[in-house]
Motif scaffolding. Structure first.
Motif, PDB file in Angstrom:
ATOM      1  N   SER A   1     -14.248  64.847  16.613  1.00 51.49           N
ATOM      2  CA  SER A   1     -12.811  65.152  16.636  1.00 51.49           C
ATOM      3  C   SER A   1     -12.161  64.592  17.904  1.00 51.49           C
ATOM      4  CB  SER A   1     -12.578  66.653  16.523  1.00 51.49           C
ATOM      5  OG  SER A   1     -13.027  67.274  17.696  1.00 51.49           O
ATOM      6  N   LYS A   2     -12.956  64.296  18.937  1.00 54.26           N
ATOM      7  CA  LYS A   2     -12.440  63.674  20.175  1.00 54.26           C
ATOM      8  C   LYS A   2     -13.001  62.257  20.316  1.00 54.26           C
ATOM      9  CE  LYS A   2     -10.025  67.168  21.527  1.00 54.26           C
ATOM     10  NZ  LYS A   2      -8.561  67.042  21.455  1.00 54.26           N
TER      11      LYS A   2
ATOM     12  N   LYS B   1     -16.073  56.245  13.042  1.00 58.38           N
ATOM     13  CA  LYS B   1     -14.938  55.700  13.780  1.00 58.38           C
ATOM     14  C   LYS B   1     -15.288  55.281  15.212  1.00 58.38           C
ATOM     15  CE  LYS B   1     -10.077  56.647  14.393  1.00 58.38           C
ATOM     16  NZ  LYS B   1      -8.988  57.603  14.277  1.00 58.38           N
TER      17      LYS B   1
ATOM     18  N   ALA C   1     -15.171  56.900  22.684  1.00 59.92           N
ATOM     19  CA  ALA C   1     -13.843  56.348  23.026  1.00 59.92           C
ATOM     20  C   ALA C   1     -13.515  56.500  24.504  1.00 59.92           C
ATOM     21  CB  ALA C   1     -12.769  56.981  22.175  1.00 59.92           C
TER      22      ALA C   1
ATOM     23  N   ALA D   1     -14.413  58.058  28.745  1.00 57.03           N
ATOM     24  CA  ALA D   1     -14.518  59.322  29.465  1.00 57.03           C
ATOM     25  C   ALA D   1     -13.391  60.213  28.965  1.00 57.03           C
ATOM     26  CB  ALA D   1     -14.371  59.070  30.958  1.00 57.03           C
TER      27      ALA D   1
ATOM     28  N   ILE E   1     -10.281  61.846  29.073  1.00 60.61           N
ATOM     29  CA  ILE E   1      -9.112  61.669  29.939  1.00 60.61           C
ATOM     30  C   ILE E   1      -8.512  63.024  30.344  1.00 60.61           C
ATOM     31  CG2 ILE E   1      -6.783  60.653  30.082  1.00 60.61           C
ATOM     32  CD1 ILE E   1      -7.833  58.520  28.013  1.00 60.61           C
TER      33      ILE E   1
HETATM   34  N1  COA Z   1     -10.491  61.205  26.156  1.00 59.46           N
HETATM   35  C1  COA Z   1     -10.057  62.357  25.590  1.00 59.46           C
HETATM   36  N2  COA Z   1      -9.699  62.471  24.307  1.00 59.46           N
HETATM   37  C2  COA Z   1      -9.763  61.354  23.557  1.00 59.46           C
HETATM   38  C3  COA Z   1     -10.176  60.118  24.067  1.00 59.46           C
HETATM   39  C4  COA Z   1     -10.555  60.068  25.449  1.00 59.46           C
HETATM   40  N3  COA Z   1     -10.995  58.949  26.024  1.00 59.46           N
HETATM   41  N4  COA Z   1     -10.111  59.190  23.091  1.00 59.46           N
HETATM   42  C5  COA Z   1      -9.680  59.824  21.985  1.00 59.46           C
HETATM   43  N5  COA Z   1      -9.462  61.131  22.274  1.00 59.46           N
HETATM   44  C6  COA Z   1      -8.981  62.183  21.353  1.00 59.46           C
HETATM   45  C7  COA Z   1      -7.473  62.087  21.118  1.00 59.46           C
HETATM   46  O1  COA Z   1      -6.763  62.717  22.174  1.00 59.46           O
HETATM   47  C8  COA Z   1      -7.343  62.818  19.808  1.00 59.46           C
HETATM   48  O2  COA Z   1      -7.443  64.209  20.042  1.00 59.46           O
HETATM   49  P1  COA Z   1      -6.385  65.240  19.318  1.00 59.46           P
HETATM   50  O3  COA Z   1      -6.610  65.013  17.849  1.00 59.46           O
HETATM   51  O4  COA Z   1      -6.828  66.581  19.808  1.00 59.46           O
HETATM   52  O5  COA Z   1      -5.033  64.794  19.766  1.00 59.46           O
HETATM   53  C9  COA Z   1      -8.621  62.417  19.053  1.00 59.46           C
HETATM   54  O6  COA Z   1      -9.553  62.000  20.074  1.00 59.46           O
HETATM   55  C10 COA Z   1      -8.427  61.284  18.080  1.00 59.46           C
HETATM   56  O7  COA Z   1      -7.855  60.188  18.782  1.00 59.46           O
HETATM   57  P2  COA Z   1      -6.523  59.418  18.319  1.00 59.46           P
HETATM   58  O8  COA Z   1      -5.939  58.755  19.523  1.00 59.46           O
HETATM   59  O9  COA Z   1      -5.654  60.333  17.537  1.00 59.46           O
HETATM   60  O10 COA Z   1      -7.158  58.316  17.343  1.00 59.46           O
HETATM   61  P3  COA Z   1      -6.513  56.903  16.942  1.00 59.46           P
HETATM   62  O11 COA Z   1      -7.323  56.388  15.808  1.00 59.46           O
HETATM   63  O12 COA Z   1      -5.052  56.987  16.797  1.00 59.46           O
HETATM   64  O13 COA Z   1      -6.777  55.960  18.237  1.00 59.46           O
HETATM   65  C11 COA Z   1      -8.122  55.065  20.058  1.00 59.46           C
HETATM   66  C12 COA Z   1      -8.100  55.618  18.618  1.00 59.46           C
HETATM   67  C13 COA Z   1      -9.559  54.876  20.469  1.00 59.46           C
HETATM   68  C14 COA Z   1      -7.391  53.704  20.086  1.00 59.46           C
HETATM   69  C15 COA Z   1      -7.385  56.053  20.999  1.00 59.46           C
HETATM   70  O14 COA Z   1      -7.938  57.334  20.812  1.00 59.46           O
HETATM   71  C16 COA Z   1      -7.506  55.722  22.467  1.00 59.46           C
HETATM   72  O15 COA Z   1      -6.845  54.804  22.956  1.00 59.46           O
HETATM   73  N6  COA Z   1      -8.337  56.488  23.225  1.00 59.46           N
HETATM   74  C17 COA Z   1      -8.481  56.352  24.650  1.00 59.46           C
HETATM   75  C18 COA Z   1      -9.292  55.142  25.003  1.00 59.46           C
HETATM   76  C19 COA Z   1      -9.387  54.967  26.485  1.00 59.46           C
HETATM   77  O16 COA Z   1      -8.432  54.702  27.173  1.00 59.46           O
HETATM   78  N7  COA Z   1     -10.625  55.138  27.003  1.00 59.46           N
HETATM   79  C20 COA Z   1     -10.893  54.952  28.398  1.00 59.46           C
HETATM   80  C21 COA Z   1     -10.872  56.229  29.086  1.00 59.46           C
HETATM   81  S1  COA Z   1     -11.188  56.004  30.821  1.00 59.46           S
END
Ligand code: COA
Length: 260
Positions: free
Chosen positions: A23-24, A60, A64, A66, A68
């Protein structure tokens, strides 16, 4: 051991560690990093484990990044500590394990996710995988070894571009870059990875541990890789595996390595 965020199971010499926070998108929070440390440590110490595969749950994401939400309010000191602790507990720890670690990248491998995959000894990706180090888009840089391991794997120019653009590359680009060794379909990813693990397991685990140490020495400050190779080469002559391997060859039979 009981875990909240990962699964670890061993069969036929392979321990598969699955990051399990779909889910994350399997983001690495502090607890997950500690659990991964414990699972890798346990597998590495077990005589039942010859190869470790690390993957993510769901289709999926591998990981994704660390988490954040955990570091958004950190100070300079806390930020530095986060990177140091993570590198020690997980990323350097995995890179230096004596048991081979293969990352099976089954989707997004971003930030800390790609850094974990790069800490593994090599990588195999499914064709839907997307890889990148998007940290500068958050105002930070990769802190779990990404600025060091990405250039080692893809060269300085490729790493500079990936890190500066914060962009993602797909599995085929990653294959061209040499970031992953093979690309498979999602359905075949684990089976294909297990096949390669099976080939590794036929060989001497003691010699493989020596090879990992010698290869890694090339990338460590103050180490002379050629010297480490000479030492490790010599050490092999004192092992039961060496006696078995050479005897088996001379007797025209398959070696049955005791792993000692
Ligand atoms: N840290 C914390 N939570 C994260 C995460 C991360 N790195 N990546 C994804 N999640 C969580 C989202 O907050 C979301 O949680 P929620 O449903 O409680 O809001 C859930 O995972 C699903 O992610 P979502 O963004 O809705 O999926 P998406 O398919 O629209 O996008 C990504 C996928 C990977 C493009 C997008 O999640 C993203 O850009 N993530 C961060 C990537 C990143 O910057 N990583 C480096 C961190 S240093």
């Amino acid at each position: 051991m009981k875990y909240n965020n990962i699964l670890s199971e061993t069969s036929n010499g392979i321990t598969t560690i699955t990051i399990n926070r779909p889910s994350k998108l399997n983001a690495l929070n502090r607890e997950t990093i500690q659990e991964l440390h414990n699972a890798f440590d346990e597998a590495n110490a077990s005589s039942k484990t010859k190869v470790i595969i690390v993957t993510g749950s769901g289709e999926k994401a591998f990981v994704a990044g660390a988490d954040i939400s955990e570091f958004a309010n950190f100070s300079v000191k806390e930020g530095a500590k986060l990177a140091a602790k993570g590198q020690e507990l997980l990323f350097d720890f995995v890179a230096n394990l004596s048991t081979p670690v293969i990352a099976a990248i089954n989707g997004f491998a971003l930030g800390g996710g790609l850094e974990l995959a790069m800490a593994a000894h090599f990588r195999i990706a499914s064709d839907n995988a997307k890889m990148g180090l998007p940290e500068v888009s958050l105002g930070v840089i990769p802190g779990y070894g990404g600025t060091q391991r990405l250039p080692q794997l893809v060269g300085k120019g490729g790493a500079m571009e990936m890190i500066m653009t914060a962009g993602m590359i797909d599995a085929n680009q990653a294959l061209q870059y040499g970031l992953v060794n093979h690309v498979t379909t999602s359905e075949d990813l684990l089976e294909f990875t297990e096949k390669i693990a099976g080939k590794i397991m036929k060989n001497s685990s003691v010699a493989i541990a020596s090879a990992i140490n010698a290869i890694n020495a090339n990338y460590e400050d103050g180490e002379n890789g050629f010297k480490v190779e000479i030492e490790e080469f010599g050490n092999c002559f004192g092992t039961e595996d060496f006696k078995e391997g050479t005897q088996a060859f001379l007797q025209k039979r398959k070696a049955n390595f005791p792993g000692k």
